[in-house]
Motif scaffolding. Structure first.
Motif, mmCIF file in Angstrom:
data_model
loop_
_atom_site.group_PDB
_atom_site.id
_atom_site.type_symbol
_atom_site.label_atom_id
_atom_site.label_comp_id
_atom_site.label_asym_id
_atom_site.label_seq_id
_atom_site.Cartn_x
_atom_site.Cartn_y
_atom_site.Cartn_z
ATOM 1 N N TYR A 161 0.816 -1.220 0.000
ATOM 2 C CA TYR A 161 0.000 0.000 0.000
ATOM 3 C C TYR A 161 0.853 1.275 0.000
ATOM 4 C CZ TYR A 161 -4.092 -2.923 1.033
ATOM 5 O OH TYR A 161 -5.099 -3.852 0.974
ATOM 6 N N THR A 162 2.045 1.213 0.578
ATOM 7 C CA THR A 162 2.894 2.412 0.648
ATOM 8 C C THR A 162 3.817 2.559 -0.568
ATOM 9 O OG1 THR A 162 4.512 1.180 1.972
ATOM 10 C CG2 THR A 162 2.880 2.499 3.163
ATOM 11 N N LYS A 163 4.045 1.458 -1.288
ATOM 12 C CA LYS A 163 4.999 1.525 -2.404
ATOM 13 C C LYS A 163 4.339 1.651 -3.769
ATOM 14 C CE LYS A 163 9.018 -0.776 -4.416
ATOM 15 N NZ LYS A 163 10.005 -1.872 -4.295
ATOM 16 N N TYR A 164 3.160 1.011 -3.950
ATOM 17 C CA TYR A 164 2.580 0.943 -5.288
ATOM 18 C C TYR A 164 1.310 1.802 -5.409
ATOM 19 C CZ TYR A 164 5.754 -3.024 -5.626
ATOM 20 O OH TYR A 164 6.872 -3.818 -5.620
ATOM 21 N N LYS A 165 1.215 2.504 -6.538
ATOM 22 C CA LYS A 165 0.031 3.320 -6.813
ATOM 23 C C LYS A 165 -1.076 2.520 -7.496
ATOM 24 C CE LYS A 165 2.377 7.791 -7.322
ATOM 25 N NZ LYS A 165 2.632 8.928 -8.256
ATOM 26 N N LYS A 166 -0.686 1.660 -8.438
ATOM 27 C CA LYS A 166 -1.641 0.863 -9.190
ATOM 28 C C LYS A 166 -1.131 -0.561 -9.314
ATOM 29 C CE LYS A 166 -3.393 4.654 -12.092
ATOM 30 N NZ LYS A 166 -3.581 5.120 -13.489
ATOM 31 N N PRO A 167 -2.032 -1.520 -9.318
ATOM 32 C CA PRO A 167 -3.446 -1.357 -8.955
ATOM 33 C C PRO A 167 -3.595 -1.097 -7.465
ATOM 34 C CG PRO A 167 -2.946 -3.675 -9.285
ATOM 35 C CD PRO A 167 -1.707 -2.920 -9.676
ATOM 36 N N LYS A 168 -4.677 -0.477 -7.099
ATOM 37 C CA LYS A 168 -4.898 -0.166 -5.684
ATOM 38 C C LYS A 168 -5.004 -1.431 -4.834
ATOM 39 C CE LYS A 168 -5.202 4.389 -5.754
ATOM 40 N NZ LYS A 168 -4.330 5.257 -4.923
ATOM 41 N N LEU A 169 -5.616 -2.450 -5.407
ATOM 42 C CA LEU A 169 -5.786 -3.715 -4.688
ATOM 43 C C LEU A 169 -4.553 -4.588 -4.860
ATOM 44 C CD1 LEU A 169 -9.472 -4.425 -5.681
ATOM 45 C CD2 LEU A 169 -8.649 -4.175 -3.335
ATOM 46 N N PRO A 170 -4.068 -5.200 -3.806
ATOM 47 C CA PRO A 170 -2.883 -6.062 -3.901
ATOM 48 C C PRO A 170 -3.196 -7.353 -4.652
ATOM 49 C CG PRO A 170 -3.823 -6.179 -1.698
ATOM 50 C CD PRO A 170 -4.567 -5.108 -2.425
ATOM 51 N N PRO A 171 -2.158 -8.019 -5.152
ATOM 52 C CA PRO A 171 -2.378 -9.268 -5.873
ATOM 53 C C PRO A 171 -2.952 -10.340 -4.956
ATOM 54 C CG PRO A 171 -0.043 -8.953 -5.425
ATOM 55 C CD PRO A 171 -0.726 -7.674 -5.059
ATOM 56 N N ALA A 172 -3.656 -11.270 -5.564
ATOM 57 C CA ALA A 172 -4.379 -12.275 -4.783
ATOM 58 C C ALA A 172 -3.452 -13.181 -3.988
ATOM 59 C CB ALA A 172 -5.270 -13.105 -5.710
ATOM 60 N N TRP A 173 -2.188 -13.310 -4.410
ATOM 61 C CA TRP A 173 -1.304 -14.154 -3.604
ATOM 62 C C TRP A 173 -0.987 -13.531 -2.253
ATOM 63 C CZ3 TRP A 173 0.240 -13.077 -8.771
ATOM 64 C CH2 TRP A 173 1.078 -11.968 -8.947
ATOM 65 N N MET A 174 -1.178 -12.232 -2.119
ATOM 66 C CA MET A 174 -1.079 -11.617 -0.789
ATOM 67 C C MET A 174 -2.350 -11.889 0.014
ATOM 68 S SD MET A 174 0.862 -7.989 -1.454
ATOM 69 C CE MET A 174 2.471 -7.966 -2.248
ATOM 70 N N LEU A 175 -3.484 -11.820 -0.674
ATOM 71 C CA LEU A 175 -4.747 -12.213 -0.032
ATOM 72 C C LEU A 175 -4.660 -13.644 0.480
ATOM 73 C CD1 LEU A 175 -7.840 -12.100 0.561
ATOM 74 C CD2 LEU A 175 -8.200 -12.660 -1.859
ATOM 75 N N ARG A 176 -4.046 -14.506 -0.324
ATOM 76 C CA ARG A 176 -3.930 -15.917 0.047
ATOM 77 C C ARG A 176 -3.232 -16.103 1.399
ATOM 78 N NH1 ARG A 176 -0.403 -18.706 -4.075
ATOM 79 N NH2 ARG A 176 1.258 -17.955 -2.710
ATOM 80 N N GLU A 177 -2.278 -15.239 1.696
ATOM 81 C CA GLU A 177 -1.507 -15.380 2.927
ATOM 82 C C GLU A 177 -2.287 -14.997 4.182
ATOM 83 O OE1 GLU A 177 1.613 -16.775 3.317
ATOM 84 O OE2 GLU A 177 1.039 -17.375 1.293
ATOM 85 N N CYS A 178 -3.345 -14.213 4.030
ATOM 86 C CA CYS A 178 -4.080 -13.770 5.227
ATOM 87 C C CYS A 178 -5.540 -14.215 5.229
ATOM 88 C CB CYS A 178 -3.997 -12.256 5.389
ATOM 89 S SG CYS A 178 -4.625 -11.300 3.976
ATOM 90 N N ALA A 179 -5.986 -14.851 4.146
ATOM 91 C CA ALA A 179 -7.376 -15.311 4.085
ATOM 92 C C ALA A 179 -7.575 -16.539 4.955
ATOM 93 C CB ALA A 179 -7.758 -15.612 2.637
ATOM 94 N N SER A 180 -8.784 -16.711 5.437
ATOM 95 C CA SER A 180 -9.114 -17.844 6.300
ATOM 96 C C SER A 180 -9.526 -19.050 5.472
ATOM 97 C CB SER A 180 -10.271 -17.452 7.224
ATOM 98 O OG SER A 180 -11.441 -17.189 6.447
ATOM 99 N N PHE A 181 -9.599 -20.194 6.122
ATOM 100 C CA PHE A 181 -10.106 -21.402 5.487
ATOM 101 C C PHE A 181 -11.518 -21.132 4.954
ATOM 102 C CE2 PHE A 181 -9.213 -26.180 5.965
ATOM 103 C CZ PHE A 181 -9.951 -26.506 4.835
ATOM 104 N N GLY A 182 -12.311 -20.455 5.775
ATOM 105 C CA GLY A 182 -13.684 -20.153 5.389
ATOM 106 C C GLY A 182 -13.767 -19.302 4.137
ATOM 107 N N PHE A 183 -12.796 -18.422 3.938
ATOM 108 C CA PHE A 183 -12.803 -17.595 2.730
ATOM 109 C C PHE A 183 -12.705 -18.455 1.489
ATOM 110 C CE2 PHE A 183 -10.502 -15.549 -0.722
ATOM 111 C CZ PHE A 183 -11.316 -14.454 -0.970
ATOM 112 N N TRP A 184 -11.831 -19.447 1.507
ATOM 113 C CA TRP A 184 -11.657 -20.299 0.322
ATOM 114 C C TRP A 184 -12.898 -21.139 0.066
ATOM 115 C CZ3 TRP A 184 -8.323 -18.142 -2.407
ATOM 116 C CH2 TRP A 184 -7.206 -17.529 -1.830
ATOM 117 N N SER A 185 -13.559 -21.532 1.129
ATOM 118 C CA SER A 185 -14.814 -22.272 0.974
ATOM 119 C C SER A 185 -15.870 -21.395 0.303
ATOM 120 C CB SER A 185 -15.314 -22.745 2.345
ATOM 121 O OG SER A 185 -16.579 -23.355 2.244
ATOM 122 N N ILE A 186 -15.991 -20.159 0.761
ATOM 123 C CA ILE A 186 -16.981 -19.233 0.195
ATOM 124 C C ILE A 186 -16.605 -18.843 -1.237
ATOM 125 C CG2 ILE A 186 -17.881 -16.877 0.398
ATOM 126 C CD1 ILE A 186 -17.735 -17.302 3.467
ATOM 127 N N ALA A 187 -15.310 -18.624 -1.465
ATOM 128 C CA ALA A 187 -14.871 -18.266 -2.811
ATOM 129 C C ALA A 187 -15.212 -19.380 -3.798
ATOM 130 C CB ALA A 187 -13.369 -17.996 -2.815
#
Length: 329
Positions: A161-187
């Motif tokens: 968030y402090t280094k990159y301007k675009k895209p505003k949302l981080p890549p999904a592999w960063m999401l993968r590191e903090c998402a819960s088991f339940g998130f993957w079930s819902i996804a």
């Protein structure tokens, strides 16, 4: 409905309450009982008392301990429950990481690094919106202001968030590191049918047949429930666990679903099938069997986990495939 009006009781009053239910050896085990009340808590302890209680024929009926019940039998069941949870988590940790990688890697390649905003991956826009809403909670993203939230506890997200301007949302592999088991079930539940099939096809039954998407979806949900119960120290023995796993059509796997779907055994069975995909060399089931063996003289382990009487002969323990030397002969 009525008002809850129970007041907190002193340790002595809680001890007397247990003893009044005909707990055997109350006097000689007084120290152990008090220690359990103080270190475990009466409310938590009472859950492990349930298999040992029976109703009297009085009017109104009362609950008393079955003949021969001691605090040591209750604590042994609690120990067994705790041990099974800990062993299951050794497997569930590996499964959770592998499932997140399997789903996320495929979707990144198919729909871009921010697939969680791409409606093409999902059944419809409403499904995408549900996943997106949960994703931005995990990554600490402020949708209204289109920026990352300050002081994110994950250093890699703060860095992004402090280094990159675009895209505003981080890549999904960063999401993968903090998402819960339940998130993957819902996804997974919200993906379109084509993507579900592609992801599920990467996972197989012990006879190498591909796991059907509907079964895969059910099992993800079931293991989310099971993982959360284990991680948060909830009781898993002598219990009907909600959202039991769907019995597959695959004959090799289906033949082992001999108990109700809502039993501990069924959840352990699904864990085992996933572990064959994730890390077949990690013999977590041997650890489980050792624990059953260690406590079987103090706990009715078959009843507690809903295994067949004479638990050692339950098909659950049998190898899925013959050793390579036998299968190649």
């Amino acid at each position: 409905m009525s008002d809850y009006n129970k007041a907190p009781l002193s340790n002595t009053e809680l001890y007397d309450k247990l003893v009044s239910r005909n707990l055997l050896g109350a006097e000689e085990d007084k120290k152990a009982i008090y220690n359990a009340i103080i270190k475990i808590g009466y409310y938590r302890l009472s859950a492990y008392c349930l298999p040992f209680l029976q109703r009297t024929g009085t009017v109104p009926p009362a609950k008393v301990f079955k003949q021969g019940t001691t605090i040591h039998k209750i604590l042994a069941l609690l120990e067994f429950d705790s041990s099974v949870r800990a062993i299951a988590l050794k497997a569930l940790e590996r499964i959770e990481i592998a499932l997140g990688a399997s789903i996320c890697n495929h979707l990144c390649r198919a729909h871009g690094i921010n697939w969680y905003v791409n409606a093409d991956a999902f059944e419809n826009e409403k499904a995408r919106d549900e996943v997106y809403a949960k994703a931005i909670k995990h990554i600490g993203f402020d949708h209204e202001n289109n920026c990352g939230l300050p002081s994110n506890p994950n250093l890699y997200l703060n860095h992004y968030y402090t280094k990159y301007k675009k895209p505003k949302l981080p890549p999904a592999w960063m999401l993968r590191e903090c998402a819960s088991f339940g998130f993957w079930s819902i996804a997974f539940k919200n993906l379109n049918s084509a993507e579900k099939t592609k992801i599920a096809n990467a996972w197989s039954y012990p006879n190498k047949s591909k796991i059907q998407p509907a079964v895969f979806e059910s099992w993800l949900h079931s293991l989310t429930i099971f993982r959360n119960r284990c991680a948060h120290y909830n009781r898993i023995t002598n219990l009907s666990i909600p959202y039991g796993p769907k019995t597959p059509d695959n004959p090799v796997a289906a033949g082992r679903f001999t108990s109700s779907a809502n039993t501990l055994r069924a959840f352990l069975l699904v864990t085992d099938i996933f572990m064959l995909n994730v890390d077949p060399n990690f013999d977590w089931k041997a650890l489980l069997r050792d624990e059953f063996e260690r406590l079987s003289d103090r706990v009715d382990v078959a009843k507690a986990a809903d295994f067949a009487p004479g638990w050692k002969n339950d098909i659950f323990w049998q190898p899925w495939r013959p050793p390579a030397s036998q299968s190649s002969s």
